[in-house]
Design a protein around this motif. Structure first.
Motif, PDB file in Angstrom:
ATOM      1  N   PRO A   1      -7.462  27.444  -6.994  1.00 49.30           N
ATOM      2  CA  PRO A   1      -8.212  28.326  -6.098  1.00 49.30           C
ATOM      3  C   PRO A   1      -7.542  28.429  -4.728  1.00 49.30           C
ATOM      4  N   PRO A   2      -7.627  29.591  -4.106  1.00 49.37           N
ATOM      5  CA  PRO A   2      -6.927  29.789  -2.834  1.00 49.37           C
ATOM      6  C   PRO A   2      -7.545  29.031  -1.657  1.00 49.37           C
ATOM      7  N   ASP A   3      -8.785  28.568  -1.773  1.00 51.67           N
ATOM      8  CA  ASP A   3      -9.437  27.917  -0.643  1.00 51.67           C
ATOM      9  C   ASP A   3      -9.295  26.390  -0.648  1.00 51.67           C
ATOM     10  N   VAL A   4      -8.415  25.844  -1.481  1.00 51.08           N
ATOM     11  CA  VAL A   4      -8.210  24.395  -1.536  1.00 51.08           C
ATOM     12  C   VAL A   4      -7.228  23.991  -0.436  1.00 51.08           C
ATOM     13  N   CYS A   5      -7.605  22.988   0.332  1.00 52.33           N
ATOM     14  CA  CYS A   5      -6.747  22.484   1.407  1.00 52.33           C
ATOM     15  C   CYS A   5      -6.429  21.021   1.130  1.00 52.33           C
ATOM     16  N   VAL A   6      -5.152  20.677   1.177  1.00 53.30           N
ATOM     17  CA  VAL A   6      -4.707  19.306   0.954  1.00 53.30           C
ATOM     18  C   VAL A   6      -3.839  18.895   2.136  1.00 53.30           C
ATOM     19  N   GLU A   7      -4.090  17.696   2.662  1.00 56.23           N
ATOM     20  CA  GLU A   7      -3.268  17.159   3.733  1.00 56.23           C
ATOM     21  C   GLU A   7      -2.454  16.000   3.193  1.00 56.23           C
ATOM     22  N   GLU A   8      -1.234  15.874   3.689  1.00 59.68           N
ATOM     23  CA  GLU A   8      -0.352  14.795   3.268  1.00 59.68           C
ATOM     24  C   GLU A   8       0.102  14.030   4.502  1.00 59.68           C
ATOM     25  N   GLY A   9       0.083  12.709   4.403  1.00 60.73           N
ATOM     26  CA  GLY A   9       0.608  11.871   5.476  1.00 60.73           C
ATOM     27  C   GLY A   9       1.920  11.263   5.016  1.00 60.73           C
ATOM     28  N   VAL A  10       2.942  11.351   5.833  1.00 57.61           N
ATOM     29  CA  VAL A  10       4.242  10.791   5.512  1.00 57.61           C
ATOM     30  C   VAL A  10       4.572   9.740   6.563  1.00 57.61           C
ATOM     31  N   TYR A  11       4.890   8.535   6.100  1.00 58.14           N
ATOM     32  CA  TYR A  11       5.219   7.438   6.996  1.00 58.14           C
ATOM     33  C   TYR A  11       6.663   7.029   6.743  1.00 58.14           C
ATOM     34  N   ILE A  12       7.482   7.116   7.767  1.00 65.67           N
ATOM     35  CA  ILE A  12       8.889   6.735   7.656  1.00 65.67           C
ATOM     36  C   ILE A  12       9.176   5.715   8.749  1.00 65.67           C
ATOM     37  N   PHE A  13       9.725   4.583   8.344  1.00 63.85           N
ATOM     38  CA  PHE A  13      10.077   3.572   9.336  1.00 63.85           C
ATOM     39  C   PHE A  13      11.222   2.724   8.796  1.00 63.85           C
ATOM     40  N   THR A  14      11.931   2.090   9.703  1.00 62.74           N
ATOM     41  CA  THR A  14      13.031   1.212   9.354  1.00 62.74           C
ATOM     42  C   THR A  14      12.761  -0.151   9.972  1.00 62.74           C
ATOM     43  N   ILE A  15      12.851  -1.176   9.134  1.00 65.16           N
ATOM     44  CA  ILE A  15      12.634  -2.538   9.591  1.00 65.16           C
ATOM     45  C   ILE A  15      13.790  -3.389   9.079  1.00 65.16           C
ATOM     46  N   PRO A  16      14.496  -4.074   9.980  1.00 63.66           N
ATOM     47  CA  PRO A  16      15.536  -4.991   9.489  1.00 63.66           C
ATOM     48  C   PRO A  16      14.867  -6.195   8.823  1.00 63.66           C
ATOM     49  N   LEU A  17      15.357  -6.578   7.651  1.00 60.47           N
ATOM     50  CA  LEU A  17      14.749  -7.666   6.893  1.00 60.47           C
ATOM     51  C   LEU A  17      15.741  -8.807   6.700  1.00 60.47           C
ATOM     52  N   ASP A  18      15.225 -10.011   6.744  1.00 61.15           N
ATOM     53  CA  ASP A  18      16.014 -11.205   6.487  1.00 61.15           C
ATOM     54  C   ASP A  18      16.196 -11.333   4.975  1.00 61.15           C
ATOM     55  N   THR A  19      17.420 -11.483   4.508  1.00 58.86           N
ATOM     56  CA  THR A  19      17.681 -11.547   3.067  1.00 58.86           C
ATOM     57  C   THR A  19      17.448 -12.936   2.487  1.00 58.86           C
ATOM     58  N   ASP A  20      17.009 -13.903   3.292  1.00 53.41           N
ATOM     59  CA  ASP A  20      16.740 -15.241   2.787  1.00 53.41           C
ATOM     60  C   ASP A  20      15.384 -15.363   2.092  1.00 53.41           C
ATOM     61  N   PHE A  21      14.547 -14.322   2.184  1.00 50.98           N
ATOM     62  CA  PHE A  21      13.211 -14.373   1.599  1.00 50.98           C
ATOM     63  C   PHE A  21      13.245 -13.935   0.140  1.00 50.98           C
ATOM     64  N   LEU A  22      12.123 -14.171  -0.569  1.00 49.87           N
ATOM     65  CA  LEU A  22      12.017 -13.797  -1.974  1.00 49.87           C
ATOM     66  C   LEU A  22      11.737 -12.322  -2.171  1.00 49.87           C
ATOM     67  N   GLY A  23      11.492 -11.599  -1.109  1.00 52.82           N
ATOM     68  CA  GLY A  23      11.214 -10.175  -1.180  1.00 52.82           C
ATOM     69  C   GLY A  23      10.110  -9.809  -0.204  1.00 52.82           C
ATOM     70  N   TYR A  24       9.815  -8.523  -0.143  1.00 50.34           N
ATOM     71  CA  TYR A  24       8.828  -8.013   0.801  1.00 50.34           C
ATOM     72  C   TYR A  24       7.936  -6.983   0.122  1.00 50.34           C
ATOM     73  N   GLN A  25       6.727  -6.855   0.650  1.00 53.49           N
ATOM     74  CA  GLN A  25       5.820  -5.797   0.224  1.00 53.49           C
ATOM     75  C   GLN A  25       5.208  -5.158   1.460  1.00 53.49           C
ATOM     76  N   VAL A  26       5.185  -3.837   1.462  1.00 58.56           N
ATOM     77  CA  VAL A  26       4.428  -3.079   2.459  1.00 58.56           C
ATOM     78  C   VAL A  26       3.207  -2.577   1.697  1.00 58.56           C
ATOM     79  N   VAL A  27       1.999  -2.955   2.167  1.00 58.36           N
ATOM     80  CA  VAL A  27       0.775  -2.686   1.414  1.00 58.36           C
ATOM     81  C   VAL A  27      -0.233  -1.957   2.288  1.00 58.36           C
ATOM     82  N   TYR A  28      -0.847  -0.916   1.722  1.00 59.07           N
ATOM     83  CA  TYR A  28      -1.928  -0.188   2.383  1.00 59.07           C
ATOM     84  C   TYR A  28      -3.135  -0.241   1.456  1.00 59.07           C
ATOM     85  N   GLN A  29      -4.274  -0.663   1.991  1.00 60.73           N
ATOM     86  CA  GLN A  29      -5.498  -0.728   1.196  1.00 60.73           C
ATOM     87  C   GLN A  29      -6.597   0.057   1.889  1.00 60.73           C
ATOM     88  N   ARG A  30      -7.443   0.696   1.054  1.00 59.86           N
ATOM     89  CA  ARG A  30      -8.522   1.517   1.589  1.00 59.86           C
ATOM     90  C   ARG A  30      -9.629   1.630   0.553  1.00 59.86           C
TER      91      ARG A  30
END
Length: 190
Positions: free
Chosen positions: A1-30
């Motif tokens: 239908p022509p009256d449908v509106c959708v919004e999109e959020g785009v998050y872009i960021f750069t974070i230097p990470l220490d490679t000595d860790f077992l890994g990383y997770q970026v988590v968003y909950q709602r």
């Protein structure tokens, strides 16, 4: 239908990470999902968890996650063929394998937007009735995804709102190095 509106959020960021860790997770909950969703038990109490994961081998190798090409259509029509390109691109040229999968739960009615996400492992949504991750909506033929191309097909037969998950697994030299899970809602109309 022509009256449908959708919004999109785009998050872009750069974070230097220490490679000595077992890994990383970026988590968003709602919390919470629409109460009118048909394929989940008590959908108004089921939130979502979105995870971007970087395992230890990915950090050391500067791996990039696959990115989906297209935004899923917000509205589908009953008894019309769904043919949707759910493919992704991987800047590193890794092998990608697609599947239908269960989205993660997250957030709660008591804490709808946690300041700090809960720790993994994350539970999956609870489907109602005969619905499952691989059969998330009424369709004939049923909803399916080509594991190689990511082409999602099917023909919805019931009007309503349905939560669907699509996973793309990333393989390098035959080893699974990551999974990107997409959680979205199909609105099926007449």
């Amino acid at each position: 239908p022509p009256d449908v509106c959708v919004e999109e959020g785009v998050y872009i960021f750069t974070i230097p990470l220490d490679t000595d860790f077992l890994g990383y997770q970026v988590v968003y909950q709602r919390c919470c999902r629409n109460q009118t969703i048909q394929n989940l038990e008590n959908p108004g109490s089921q939130g979502l968890t979105i995870v971007a994961e970087d395992s230890s081998n990915n950090v050391a190798e500067c791996n990039s996650s696959p990115s989906f090409y297209n935004f899923p259509p917000p509205v589908l029509c009953t008894f019309e063929d769904l043919v949707f390109d759910h493919s992704a691109t991987d800047p590193d040229g890794d092998e990608l394998v697609y599947s239908l999968c269960a989205p993660f739960l997250g957030g709660s009615q008591a804490v709808p937007a946690p300041a700090t996400a809960s720790a993994p492992p994350y539970e999956e949504v609870l489907y109602s009735g005969d619905y499952t991750a691989i059969d998330p909506l009424d369709a004939d033929p049923i909803l399916s995804i080509d594991p190689v191309t990511g082409l999602l097909t099917g023909q919805p037969t019931t009007q309503g709102q349905f939560v669907v998950g699509v996973c793309v697994e990333e393989y390098r030299d035959g080893l699974l190095i990551g999974t990107n899970k997409r959680d979205f809602q199909f609105n099926v109309e007449l």
